[in-house]
Scaffold this motif. Structure first.
Motif, PDB file in Angstrom:
ATOM      1  N   UNK A  15      43.246  34.148  43.206  1.00 52.56           N
ATOM      2  CA  UNK A  15      43.356  35.269  42.279  1.00 52.56           C
ATOM      3  C   UNK A  15      43.054  34.825  40.861  1.00 52.56           C
ATOM      4  N   UNK A  64      37.395  35.529  45.797  1.00 53.60           N
ATOM      5  CA  UNK A  64      38.087  35.567  44.507  1.00 53.60           C
ATOM      6  C   UNK A  64      38.450  37.020  44.216  1.00 53.60           C
ATOM      7  N   UNK A  65      39.731  37.317  44.227  1.00 52.31           N
ATOM      8  CA  UNK A  65      40.194  38.682  43.981  1.00 52.31           C
ATOM      9  C   UNK A  65      40.353  38.969  42.500  1.00 52.31           C
ATOM     10  N   UNK A  66      40.299  40.269  42.147  1.00 51.31           N
ATOM     11  CA  UNK A  66      40.568  40.657  40.763  1.00 51.31           C
ATOM     12  C   UNK A  66      39.331  40.904  39.940  1.00 51.31           C
ATOM     13  N   UNK A  67      38.359  41.654  40.491  1.00 50.40           N
ATOM     14  CA  UNK A  67      37.108  41.875  39.782  1.00 50.40           C
ATOM     15  C   UNK A  67      37.173  42.985  38.768  1.00 50.40           C
ATOM     16  N   UNK A  68      38.047  43.938  39.032  1.00 54.21           N
ATOM     17  CA  UNK A  68      38.105  45.124  38.190  1.00 54.21           C
ATOM     18  C   UNK A  68      39.420  45.132  37.426  1.00 54.21           C
ATOM     19  N   UNK A 121      41.763  47.288  37.467  1.00 54.19           N
ATOM     20  CA  UNK A 121      42.901  47.661  38.305  1.00 54.19           C
ATOM     21  C   UNK A 121      43.358  46.502  39.179  1.00 54.19           C
ATOM     22  N   UNK A 122      42.398  45.759  39.735  1.00 56.81           N
ATOM     23  CA  UNK A 122      42.774  44.682  40.641  1.00 56.81           C
ATOM     24  C   UNK A 122      43.238  43.458  39.863  1.00 56.81           C
ATOM     25  N   UNK A 151      46.653  41.474  40.320  1.00 57.84           N
ATOM     26  CA  UNK A 151      46.737  40.023  40.498  1.00 57.84           C
ATOM     27  C   UNK A 151      47.762  39.437  39.533  1.00 57.84           C
TER      28      UNK A 151
END
Lengths: 473, 473
Positions: free
Chosen positions: B223, B248-252, B254-255, B259
């Motif tokens: 993250x 890999x999370x959390x591109x936007x 909101x996400x 994270x």
């Protein structure tokens, strides 16, 4: 020109001849006659000049010997013999012939000549032709099963459903039939492998399904579209009324060439197809499992959903895994959906089940709430979120484990049902509990997938179909 | 400043204390001590001031009572108590503490203060910290299993493998561990849930795995990346040597916010991450199942393959379904691979098994050949295609059915093995034969997937990793 009859003679014939019926279990002509004798309710007549009897039933040398007795014929003999068989069929008053043999236009010049001969007979006599080079069709009500793969007790195993399937590929149609229907992935209304479509084509089959009250949604794999404007007209008519998902193969030179040798299809420009399909309101996908996942979703719930937000694309996520919520949010946003902030009222309801230190937000990460209040927190959160006007649909990320014994399925299910909003679920965790989770959620119309991409595709399709319905209303 | 010990104290401690050990089966502290007592080969010491004995083993009031006896401590007590426990650990000479409790920086100001206190202790004493807010780690050789989920006989069920897993999410790491390891999807070398990483972070764990002779490939869900340049340096070092796949999370917005509340991670700009990872040679994916599918592929075959074409991206397709070949070709081309024309020599070999009317091409549609020559045609076609210099890898589309009893697995397997080329397989058809197909192909290093997207992702990753190896050689 004789009048062309419609497709009822294929989907609901009163009596059927099987040309090429045999007792050799290795041959397709055995599977067809065995399947038909076992599962078709009307008279079935084996036809083969070399036999007196097939599976205990009198066998006829020619369809001509059955004059006036037969609505449809299933033909599984070498391509070169097909034109003569069709002349017999026409002479005997047969209305529809399902041609399953290969060796037509897809194999070269000689095949093209046979092809032309068949077309000429159809034009001259009014005999309708299905295929060739395909497994034919399945209708679950009334029951008919033409494929040349043996499927014992097909009529008991294939329960009537609402999904229509169109596939321009015999092995695929047969393979998917086995894989998805036998595994209970979905039930179908009609499944059609249309092959080289020298007469009946995807447009006519789609028109038939669009009008058929037993078919509520359609998924189609196509290698070519013979009449683009007509196809798009049906698609437009279906938009907001019956969901339609299309996988169109042959985008590149290499694959278009393969489509040509496979089903003698000219694939057409992909950009044109893509744009036109989207404009007509069809859902375009690019893998078979996506098509089947949409089939599962729309066979569970083919009607449009109620949308509560103005844009109709607001999604809430309820998750036991923070990481799952993060990645799912990325995928939802990438797919053009919103993951909106929840209303103050919803946040207050959620705070009632959340620990004090944790401020609820969307995605709703409910693991700490479950640790504090038990699995009831899942049901309470679900209710709160479904009542939110900014939320048009929900994705659930539960954890499959022994915990499911205490999962508030009924509470969640009733909340979903009364909300009228679409909900899809991911499943991960202990695979021994996957089936139980899926079965319980399916009771309430919630389809379950084991990857996030599928959840996103399905929810997006549910919502865009529902927006179409709202625009048309 | 005290010297910081490396991660060996986590992965291979000689003795372990479990702080927060309890006999209450509903608590994580029970699962940890039960798992450890059962599966760890060295001494395990329960620590809990409220008990004399846990599961028949003497329980100590404090880690201080174990001075000099303990390499690592697993700590599962409320966040507020953690700093005091860490002082005890440092005083007792413990080198490494795995903090599994939540309630740190991810929950707000009070948590941040606890967080800071822990960091200060680590900096002052040299005690290394893992987590908090995670399930810790698993090493299969030597065996250690720290998660707070009960896993009876974990040491017998988790067979040593070559795959390293890094996940910045406890539930996910635990869920996937259950799902994939228990179902035999792959075996692992080390599986690490790194949580809030207040000390040990993804860079250090990745460095450790990059140097670890038992770990041959790594898949990571992150993250945040705390030290981009250092991470990219390890990734570059691994390119062509040990495959590395990253979700890999959390591109936007909101996400990224999700994270932050999940593991107190600042996600960083996605474009920068994407470009940098690609440049460093890592494989970037965007769903968990993609990460796991690559884990399966690279746990089966972590070494680079031999490439025969100059560009190293030529793929042949061998299929029983023409439609499958068409759609797969679309997906391969969309993913930037080539589906080249085969050499004259290969086409001549194929014509030997094909019917006269059918000219072989790529994709190799072998159903008519099978109808003519039986399933041996599959083996012959495979050999011909693997010998082609334009072919760097192959995708197989077989049909799961009773037919598999006659499938030339050994012949295909030996041809694949001696070619040194990567082969992946799709499975569709009768689900009762899926497991048999997968098991037989796995023996020969061929991973099997039930969607075409996964086949394409895996083959693309195999080939690009092999090109990296060729460039470095």
């Amino acid at each position: 020109m004789p009048e062309r009859t419609g497709l009822d003679a294929f989907f609901a014939p009163r009596s059927v001849a099987v040309v090429g019926a045999t007792t050799n279990e290795l041959k397709g002509g055995y599977s067809i006659i065995a399947n038909m004798l076992e599962s078709f309710t009307g008279p079935v007549y084996p036809v083969n000049p070399g036999r007196d009897e097939v599976l205990g039933v009198k066998c006829y040398p020619s369809v001509r010997d059955l004059a006036g007795k037969v609505d449809a014929a299933i033909v599984f003999v070498p391509a070169a013999s097909v034109p003569a068989v069709l002349e017999d069929c026409a002479a005997a008053g047969v209305k529809a012939a399902v041609l399953e043999s290969g060796g037509f236009a897809e194999v070269g010049e000689e095949g093209k000549r046979i092809d032309a001969a068949c077309r000429e007979i159809a034009a001259r006599t009014g005999l309708r032709l299905w295929g060739p080079n395909c497994t034919g069709l399945v209708n679950t009500d009334p029951f008919i099963f033409t494929p040349f793969m043996r499927a014992p007790n097909a009529n008991e195993r294939l329960k009537p459903g609402t999904l229509g399937i169109i596939a321009q590929s015999g092995m695929l149609a047969a393979g998917f039939m086995l894989q998805y229907v036998i595994s209970g992935f979905f039930t179908v209304s009609k499944a059609c492998a249309i092959g080289n479509k020298i007469d009946v084509n995807e447009v006519e089959v789609l028109q038939y399904m669009a009008a058929d009250p037993k078919t509520k949604a359609v998924v189609a794999y196509l290698e070519s579209i013979v009449d683009g404007p007509a196809f798009l007209e049906v698609a437009r008519d279906m938009a907001g009324r019956k969901p339609l998902a299309v996988l169109k193969g042959g985008r590149y030179e290499e694959s278009a060439k393969a489509a040509l040798s496979h089903t003698a299809s000219l694939a057409g420009s992909d950009e044109v197809v893509e744009g036109a399909l989207r404009q007509a309101g069809a859902i375009r996908v690019d893998d078979f499992n996506e098509l089947m996942n949409l089939g599962k979703a729309f066979s569970l719930h083919p009607e449009p959903f109620e949308l509560s937000s103005p844009s109709g694309d607001g999604v809430a996520v309820i998750t036991v895994t923070g990481g799952g919520g993060v990645v799912l949010t990325d995928l939802l946003r990438s797919a053009g959906m919103r993951v909106p902030a929840l209303t103050q009222k919803t946040l207050e309801s959620l705070q009632g089940v959340f620990p004090d230190w944790m401020a609820p937000s969307n995605p709703v990460d409910i693991w700490p709430a479950i640790e504090q209040k038990g699995l009831a927190a899942f049901g309470d959160s679900m209710k709160a979120v479904l009542a939110d006007d900014r939320v048009d649909g929900v994705v659930l990320l539960p954890f499959a484990s022994r915990m499911l014994d205490f999962f508030p399925f009924d509470e969640i299910g009733e909340a979903v049902r009364s909300s009228g909003k679409p909900v899809v679920s991911w499943v991960f965790g202990d695979i021994r509990y996957f089936e139980a989770l899926e079965e319980r959620l399916r009771e309430y119309g919630i389809p379950v997938y084991n990857d996030l991409h599928s959840c996103v595709l399905v929810l997006k399709s549910y919502l865009s179909f529902s927006r179409q319905a709202r625009e048309k209303a």
